[in-house]
Design a protein around this motif. Structure first.
Motif, PDB file in Angstrom:
ATOM      1  N   UNK A   1       3.710   5.672  -5.671  1.00  0.00           N
ATOM      2  CA  UNK A   1       3.685   5.802  -7.000  1.00  0.00           C
ATOM      3  C   UNK A   1       2.678   6.505  -7.703  1.00  0.00           C
ATOM      4  N   UNK A   2       1.415   5.927  -7.237  1.00  0.00           N
ATOM      5  CA  UNK A   2       0.068   6.414  -7.961  1.00  0.00           C
ATOM      6  C   UNK A   2      -0.736   7.247  -7.267  1.00  0.00           C
ATOM      7  N   UNK A   3      -0.699   7.479  -5.975  1.00  0.00           N
ATOM      8  CA  UNK A   3      -1.552   8.599  -5.254  1.00  0.00           C
ATOM      9  C   UNK A   3      -2.829   8.273  -5.559  1.00  0.00           C
ATOM     10  N   UNK A   4      -3.458   6.958  -5.464  1.00  0.00           N
ATOM     11  CA  UNK A   4      -4.997   6.902  -5.852  1.00  0.00           C
ATOM     12  C   UNK A   4      -5.860   7.673  -4.762  1.00  0.00           C
ATOM     13  N   UNK A   5      -6.811   7.897  -5.417  1.00  0.00           N
ATOM     14  CA  UNK A   5      -7.915   8.713  -4.527  1.00  0.00           C
ATOM     15  C   UNK A   5      -9.018   7.710  -3.897  1.00  0.00           C
ATOM     16  N   UNK A   6      -9.123   6.784  -4.541  1.00  0.00           N
ATOM     17  CA  UNK A   6     -10.065   5.904  -3.956  1.00  0.00           C
ATOM     18  C   UNK A   6      -9.392   4.295  -4.335  1.00  0.00           C
TER      19      UNK A   6
ATOM     20  N   UNK B   1       0.720  -1.197  -0.026  1.00  0.00           N
ATOM     21  CA  UNK B   1      -0.123   0.089   0.213  1.00  0.00           C
ATOM     22  C   UNK B   1       0.766   1.212  -0.164  1.00  0.00           C
ATOM     23  N   UNK B   2       1.774   1.462   0.854  1.00  0.00           N
ATOM     24  CA  UNK B   2       2.762   2.413   0.757  1.00  0.00           C
ATOM     25  C   UNK B   2       3.441   2.524  -0.451  1.00  0.00           C
TER      26      UNK B   2
ATOM     27  N   UNK C   1      -6.165   2.760   3.266  1.00  0.00           N
ATOM     28  CA  UNK C   1      -6.879   3.798   4.384  1.00  0.00           C
ATOM     29  C   UNK C   1      -5.681   4.633   5.347  1.00  0.00           C
ATOM     30  N   UNK C   2      -4.880   3.822   5.843  1.00  0.00           N
ATOM     31  CA  UNK C   2      -4.052   4.492   6.444  1.00  0.00           C
ATOM     32  C   UNK C   2      -3.154   5.539   5.776  1.00  0.00           C
ATOM     33  N   UNK C   3      -2.941   5.205   4.508  1.00  0.00           N
ATOM     34  CA  UNK C   3      -2.007   6.090   3.522  1.00  0.00           C
ATOM     35  C   UNK C   3      -2.960   7.329   2.950  1.00  0.00           C
TER      36      UNK C   3
END
Length: 96
Positions: free
Chosen positions: A69-74, A63-64, A90-92
């Protein structure tokens, strides 16, 4: 689809349950169309991700790295059994 981990001697006699998805056209929320009684669904469930510290750490690192790399919103996960991976996203800072 048969329930996961609901093993029987004859797979042809296992009860089947619908596996469909609905999506809200306004917000994009996706959810299963049917809700199975949790007592029935998890009564004989053999595997929980959170019971394996090495797997929890793997998901935390995954997840980190994905966040970096992608900074996903969802983020959505199909097949989660206890939400361990989605909790890491969620923690990210993702909505899950």
């Amino acid at each position: 689809m048969p329930l996961v981990d609901a093993y029987s001697g004859n797979p042809n006699t296992a009860p089947l349950y619908p596996l469909g998805l609905n999506m809200c056209r306004a917000c994009g929320h996706i959810q299963l169309t049917e809700v199975i009684d949790p007592d029935l669904l998890y009564r004989e469930y053999l595997f929980l991700t959170a019971d394996y510290p090495w797997l929890v750490e793997h998901y935390r690192a995954y997840a980190a790295a994905a966040w970096e790399e992608f900074k996903p919103r969802f983020v959505g996960e199909i097949g989660s059994n206890d939400g361990t991976l989605t909790k890491m996203f969620q923690d990210e800072g993702c909505l899950v």
